[in-house]
Design an enzyme around this catalytic site. Structure first.
Site, PDB file in Angstrom:
ATOM      1  N   GLY A  53       0.842  -1.206   0.000  1.00 37.24           N
ATOM      2  CA  GLY A  53       0.000   0.000   0.000  1.00 37.24           C
ATOM      3  C   GLY A  53       0.873   1.251   0.000  1.00 37.24           C
ATOM      4  O   GLY A  53       1.928   1.263   0.619  1.00 37.24           O
TER       5      GLY A  53
ATOM      6  N   ARG B 249       0.680  -4.935  -5.086  1.00 39.35           N
ATOM      7  CA  ARG B 249       0.828  -5.983  -4.062  1.00 39.35           C
ATOM      8  C   ARG B 249       1.243  -7.299  -4.731  1.00 39.35           C
ATOM      9  O   ARG B 249       0.848  -8.379  -4.308  1.00 39.35           O
ATOM     10  CB  ARG B 249      -0.478  -6.147  -3.280  1.00 39.35           C
ATOM     11  CG  ARG B 249      -0.841  -4.923  -2.433  1.00 39.35           C
ATOM     12  CD  ARG B 249      -1.913  -5.252  -1.429  1.00 39.35           C
ATOM     13  NE  ARG B 249      -2.418  -4.067  -0.738  1.00 39.35           N
ATOM     14  CZ  ARG B 249      -1.876  -3.558   0.352  1.00 39.35           C
ATOM     15  NH1 ARG B 249      -0.793  -4.102   0.868  1.00 39.35           N
ATOM     16  NH2 ARG B 249      -2.414  -2.482   0.921  1.00 39.35           N
TER      17      ARG B 249
ATOM     18  N   ASP C 240       5.719  -5.523   5.694  1.00 38.28           N
ATOM     19  CA  ASP C 240       6.186  -6.903   5.913  1.00 38.28           C
ATOM     20  C   ASP C 240       6.104  -7.767   4.655  1.00 38.28           C
ATOM     21  O   ASP C 240       6.979  -8.610   4.436  1.00 38.28           O
ATOM     22  CB  ASP C 240       5.465  -7.553   7.104  1.00 38.28           C
ATOM     23  CG  ASP C 240       3.962  -7.473   6.998  1.00 38.28           C
ATOM     24  OD1 ASP C 240       3.455  -6.752   6.122  1.00 38.28           O
ATOM     25  OD2 ASP C 240       3.283  -8.141   7.802  1.00 38.28           O
TER      26      ASP C 240
ATOM     27  N   THR D 189       4.770   1.704   6.313  1.00 33.94           N
ATOM     28  CA  THR D 189       3.334   1.386   6.423  1.00 33.94           C
ATOM     29  C   THR D 189       2.668   2.436   7.306  1.00 33.94           C
ATOM     30  O   THR D 189       3.232   2.819   8.339  1.00 33.94           O
ATOM     31  CB  THR D 189       3.044  -0.010   7.023  1.00 33.94           C
ATOM     32  OG1 THR D 189       1.672  -0.068   7.434  1.00 33.94           O
ATOM     33  CG2 THR D 189       3.900  -0.340   8.235  1.00 33.94           C
ATOM     34  N   ILE D 190       1.493   2.884   6.883  1.00 28.71           N
ATOM     35  CA  ILE D 190       0.789   3.830   7.751  1.00 28.71           C
ATOM     36  C   ILE D 190       0.337   3.130   9.027  1.00 28.71           C
ATOM     37  O   ILE D 190       0.079   3.764  10.031  1.00 28.71           O
ATOM     38  CB  ILE D 190      -0.431   4.502   7.068  1.00 28.71           C
ATOM     39  CG1 ILE D 190      -1.499   3.481   6.680  1.00 28.71           C
ATOM     40  CG2 ILE D 190      -0.017   5.347   5.885  1.00 28.71           C
ATOM     41  CD1 ILE D 190      -2.860   4.099   6.437  1.00 28.71           C
ATOM     42  N   ASP D 191       0.249   1.777   8.977  1.00 29.57           N
ATOM     43  CA  ASP D 191      -0.254   1.027  10.136  1.00 29.57           C
ATOM     44  C   ASP D 191       0.733   1.017  11.308  1.00 29.57           C
ATOM     45  O   ASP D 191       0.348   0.699  12.437  1.00 29.57           O
ATOM     46  CB  ASP D 191      -0.564  -0.420   9.748  1.00 29.57           C
ATOM     47  CG  ASP D 191      -1.779  -0.545   8.836  1.00 29.57           C
ATOM     48  OD1 ASP D 191      -2.402   0.488   8.544  1.00 29.57           O
ATOM     49  OD2 ASP D 191      -2.092  -1.669   8.422  1.00 29.57           O
TER      50      ASP D 191
ATOM     51  N   ASP E 137       2.991  -1.077  12.054  1.00 32.65           N
ATOM     52  CA  ASP E 137       2.997  -2.382  12.736  1.00 32.65           C
ATOM     53  C   ASP E 137       4.187  -3.265  12.373  1.00 32.65           C
ATOM     54  O   ASP E 137       4.136  -4.477  12.563  1.00 32.65           O
ATOM     55  CB  ASP E 137       1.683  -3.133  12.457  1.00 32.65           C
ATOM     56  CG  ASP E 137       1.473  -3.410  10.980  1.00 32.65           C
ATOM     57  OD1 ASP E 137       2.258  -2.922  10.154  1.00 32.65           O
ATOM     58  OD2 ASP E 137       0.509  -4.132  10.645  1.00 32.65           O
TER      59      ASP E 137
ATOM     60  N   ARG F 237     -25.460  13.104  18.629  1.00 34.92           N
ATOM     61  CA  ARG F 237     -25.286  11.784  18.006  1.00 34.92           C
ATOM     62  C   ARG F 237     -24.065  11.036  18.533  1.00 34.92           C
ATOM     63  O   ARG F 237     -23.122  11.640  19.042  1.00 34.92           O
ATOM     64  CB  ARG F 237     -25.083  11.942  16.492  1.00 34.92           C
ATOM     65  CG  ARG F 237     -26.361  12.135  15.742  1.00 34.92           C
ATOM     66  CD  ARG F 237     -26.077  12.382  14.275  1.00 34.92           C
ATOM     67  NE  ARG F 237     -27.325  12.533  13.543  1.00 34.92           N
ATOM     68  CZ  ARG F 237     -27.444  13.159  12.381  1.00 34.92           C
ATOM     69  NH1 ARG F 237     -26.389  13.704  11.811  1.00 34.92           N
ATOM     70  NH2 ARG F 237     -28.604  13.233  11.784  1.00 34.92           N
TER      71      ARG F 237
ATOM     72  N   ARG G 213      -4.979  -3.046  10.081  1.00 36.45           N
ATOM     73  CA  ARG G 213      -5.412  -4.427   9.843  1.00 36.45           C
ATOM     74  C   ARG G 213      -5.129  -5.318  11.061  1.00 36.45           C
ATOM     75  O   ARG G 213      -6.001  -5.977  11.573  1.00 36.45           O
ATOM     76  CB  ARG G 213      -4.669  -4.957   8.618  1.00 36.45           C
ATOM     77  CG  ARG G 213      -5.178  -6.270   8.168  1.00 36.45           C
ATOM     78  CD  ARG G 213      -4.850  -6.616   6.741  1.00 36.45           C
ATOM     79  NE  ARG G 213      -3.583  -6.133   6.246  1.00 36.45           N
ATOM     80  CZ  ARG G 213      -3.344  -5.922   4.967  1.00 36.45           C
ATOM     81  NH1 ARG G 213      -4.286  -6.128   4.085  1.00 36.45           N
ATOM     82  NH2 ARG G 213      -2.172  -5.507   4.554  1.00 36.45           N
TER      83      ARG G 213
ATOM     84  N   GLU H 143     -10.199  -0.883  11.524  1.00 41.22           N
ATOM     85  CA  GLU H 143     -10.880  -1.815  10.603  1.00 41.22           C
ATOM     86  C   GLU H 143     -10.688  -3.279  11.011  1.00 41.22           C
ATOM     87  O   GLU H 143     -11.519  -4.130  10.714  1.00 41.22           O
ATOM     88  CB  GLU H 143     -10.375  -1.610   9.174  1.00 41.22           C
ATOM     89  CG  GLU H 143      -8.884  -1.884   9.055  1.00 41.22           C
ATOM     90  CD  GLU H 143      -8.291  -1.687   7.670  1.00 41.22           C
ATOM     91  OE1 GLU H 143      -9.039  -1.388   6.728  1.00 41.22           O
ATOM     92  OE2 GLU H 143      -7.067  -1.840   7.554  1.00 41.22           O
TER      93      GLU H 143
ATOM     94  N   HIS I 190      -8.974   5.326   2.347  1.00 35.10           N
ATOM     95  CA  HIS I 190      -7.690   5.698   1.736  1.00 35.10           C
ATOM     96  C   HIS I 190      -7.342   7.168   1.868  1.00 35.10           C
ATOM     97  O   HIS I 190      -6.212   7.557   1.527  1.00 35.10           O
ATOM     98  CB  HIS I 190      -7.675   5.249   0.275  1.00 35.10           C
ATOM     99  CG  HIS I 190      -7.680   3.745   0.155  1.00 35.10           C
ATOM    100  ND1 HIS I 190      -8.832   3.009   0.299  1.00 35.10           N
ATOM    101  CD2 HIS I 190      -6.669   2.867  -0.016  1.00 35.10           C
ATOM    102  CE1 HIS I 190      -8.531   1.722   0.189  1.00 35.10           C
ATOM    103  NE2 HIS I 190      -7.228   1.610   0.000  1.00 35.10           N
TER     104      HIS I 190
ATOM    105  N   GLN J  70      -6.650   8.391   4.493  1.00 39.03           N
ATOM    106  CA  GLN J  70      -5.544   8.331   5.468  1.00 39.03           C
ATOM    107  C   GLN J  70      -4.197   8.089   4.812  1.00 39.03           C
ATOM    108  O   GLN J  70      -3.149   8.343   5.392  1.00 39.03           O
ATOM    109  CB  GLN J  70      -5.792   7.179   6.461  1.00 39.03           C
ATOM    110  CG  GLN J  70      -6.999   7.366   7.319  1.00 39.03           C
ATOM    111  CD  GLN J  70      -7.511   6.048   7.880  1.00 39.03           C
ATOM    112  OE1 GLN J  70      -7.116   5.640   8.958  1.00 39.03           O
ATOM    113  NE2 GLN J  70      -8.385   5.366   7.156  1.00 39.03           N
TER     114      GLN J  70
HETATM  115  O1  F6P Z   1      -0.984  -0.642   3.922  1.00 42.22           O
HETATM  116  C1  F6P Z   1      -1.751  -1.061   5.008  1.00 42.22           C
HETATM  117  C2  F6P Z   1      -3.183  -0.765   4.746  1.00 42.22           C
HETATM  118  O2  F6P Z   1      -3.350   0.621   4.704  1.00 42.22           O
HETATM  119  C3  F6P Z   1      -4.112  -1.413   5.762  1.00 42.22           C
HETATM  120  O3  F6P Z   1      -4.358  -0.637   6.881  1.00 42.22           O
HETATM  121  C4  F6P Z   1      -5.349  -1.661   4.936  1.00 42.22           C
HETATM  122  O4  F6P Z   1      -6.060  -2.763   5.433  1.00 42.22           O
HETATM  123  C5  F6P Z   1      -4.815  -1.933   3.590  1.00 42.22           C
HETATM  124  O5  F6P Z   1      -3.589  -1.274   3.494  1.00 42.22           O
HETATM  125  C6  F6P Z   1      -5.721  -1.497   2.458  1.00 42.22           C
HETATM  126  O6  F6P Z   1      -5.135  -1.898   1.274  1.00 42.22           O
HETATM  127  P1  F6P Z   1      -5.626  -1.563  -0.185  1.00 42.22           P
HETATM  128  O7  F6P Z   1      -5.025  -0.249  -0.551  1.00 42.22           O
HETATM  129  O8  F6P Z   1      -5.063  -2.668  -1.009  1.00 42.22           O
HETATM  130  O9  F6P Z   1      -7.104  -1.492  -0.170  1.00 42.22           O
END
Ligand code: F6P
Length: 357
Positions: free
Chosen positions: A10, A72, A103, A125-127, A129, A162, A171, A222, A277, A279
């Site tokens: 990603g 990917r 990874d 990775t933005i995650d 992790d 609300r 992920r 998510e 996306h 983010q």
């Molecule tokens: O790169 C990690 C990530 O941003 C995850 O947080 C997310 O689940 C995934 O990529 C989304 O991937 P794609 O761009 O293939 O929809």
């Protein structure tokens, strides 16, 4: 030396800053020549190579995405895919390859290193992790985007009495959710590391509203999961059955399910915002530009020190090099200290003392 660069997985704000830094230091200090492989490992498999020089990297520092594009693609899943990669790299006269990725991308890099090719990794990775490094670039930008969204959601939640559920990426790890939730003052933060009981979440919101508050903000990653007590089966909510070449399902949808269940249990009107996306897009923050630049410099220095099969990593405030194997062996999930920070400022579940305060 002739150095190849690719960006895989990603995309992530700061990729261009890494490429720029490696190329600039390589050209100014080592007299290197660079080749970019387009669309991650696909470009290496299919020999999609472009020259990368100072003019190509000029002006890319603030740009999101990646000038090399990404995919990917997993060569290890194709017949003779890894051998094909090595053949392309040799054909282009590449002495060393800098692979910028998470990874999945770095697992392929490690396999190529195992086959004798000179590879250096950069963690992306933005995650946030990836193991072995304190921060990956792109994470800070994502957190800031989410924080700003939570600030905006706050005012509309308040205006309408609300509950607003904000679904964010993450992920396997809840770093984005927990950092943005803390920074944005969320009332509930749900992360993949801790499956949640839906009745307890509803209780927390009811409790808060019984103290005179009339709106709530819930941030959910998510990859967050319902606990067995909420009939969760241990899996995250996914969009469809599709998996990518690395075996990952496309996650998404937990926000809407959660909103429906909360509304049903609390009677409070609830809405969902899925940031998706957004983010990952746009210009990197100053922190990410600096971190990405440091990783790019670290990687080209590692190439010239012959530190192959390794990844540039941030430890404390230093860029060091660690074995690729260490980075890909496990996910770096949210640690207890960060969970304690969040629980320190969040309402305690079912705490009678807080009710009617
Ligand atoms: O790169 C990690 C990530 O941003 C995850 O947080 C997310 O689940 C995934 O990529 C989304 O991937 P794609 O761009 O293939 O929809």
């Amino acid at each position: 030396m002739k150095v190849g660069i690719l960006t895989g997985g990603g995309d992530c704000p700061g990729l261009n800053a890494v490429i720029r830094a490696a190329v600039r230091k390589g050209c100014f200090h080592y007299e290197d020549e660079f080749v970019g492989f387009l669309e991650g490992w696909r470009g290496v498999m299919e020999d999609k190579a472009v020259p990368l020089d100072l003019s190509v990297v000029a002006g890319i520092l603030p740009r999101g995405g990646t000038i090399l594009r990404t995919s990917r693609t997993n060569p290890a899943k194709k017949p003779n895919g890894l051998e094909q990669c090595i053949a392309t790299l040799k054909k282009n006269g590449i002495d060393a390859l800098i692979a910028i990725g998470g990874d999945d991308t770095l697992t392929v890099a490690s396999k190529l290193y195992g086959k004798g090719f000179n590879v250096v990794g950069v963690p992306k990775t933005i995650d946030n992790d990836l193991a072995g490094t304190d921060y990956t670039f792109g994470f800070d930008t994502a957190v800031n985007v989410v924080m700003e969204a939570i600030d905006r959601v706050h005012t509309t939640a308040e205006a309408h009495n609300r509950v607003m559920v904000v679904e964010v990426m993450g992920r396997d790890a809840g770093w984005i959710a927990i950092h943005s939730g803390i920074a944005g003052g969320a009332d509930v933060i749900l992360i993949p590391e801790k499956p949640f009981d839906i009745d307890e979440v509803a209780d927390t919101i009811r409790q808060r509203h019984s103290r005179g508050r009339y709106f709530s903000i819930v941030v959910v990653a998510e990859g967050a999961k319902f606990s067995p007590s909420s009939s969760g089966d241990g899996s995250a909510v996914s969009m469809d059955g599709d998996k990518d070449e690395f075996g990952h399902a496309r996650l998404g949808g937990i926000g809407n399910i959660l909103a429906k269940e909360l509304e049903k249990r609390t009677g409070f009107e609830t809405r969902t915002v899925v940031l998706g996306h957004i983010q990952r897009g746009g210009t990197p923050t100053a922190f990410d530009r600096v971190l990405a630049t440091r990783y790019g410099l670290g990687a080209i220095d590692m190439v010239h020190r012959g530190e192959f099969g390794r990844m540039a990593a941030l430890r404390g405030n230093k860029i060091i090099s660690i074995p690729l194997q260490e980075a890909i062996s496990k996910n770096r999930t949210v640690d207890q200290e960060m969970m304690d920070v969040a629980s320190g400022i969040l309402e305690k579940l079912n705490d009678e003392k807080l009710v009617n305060k």
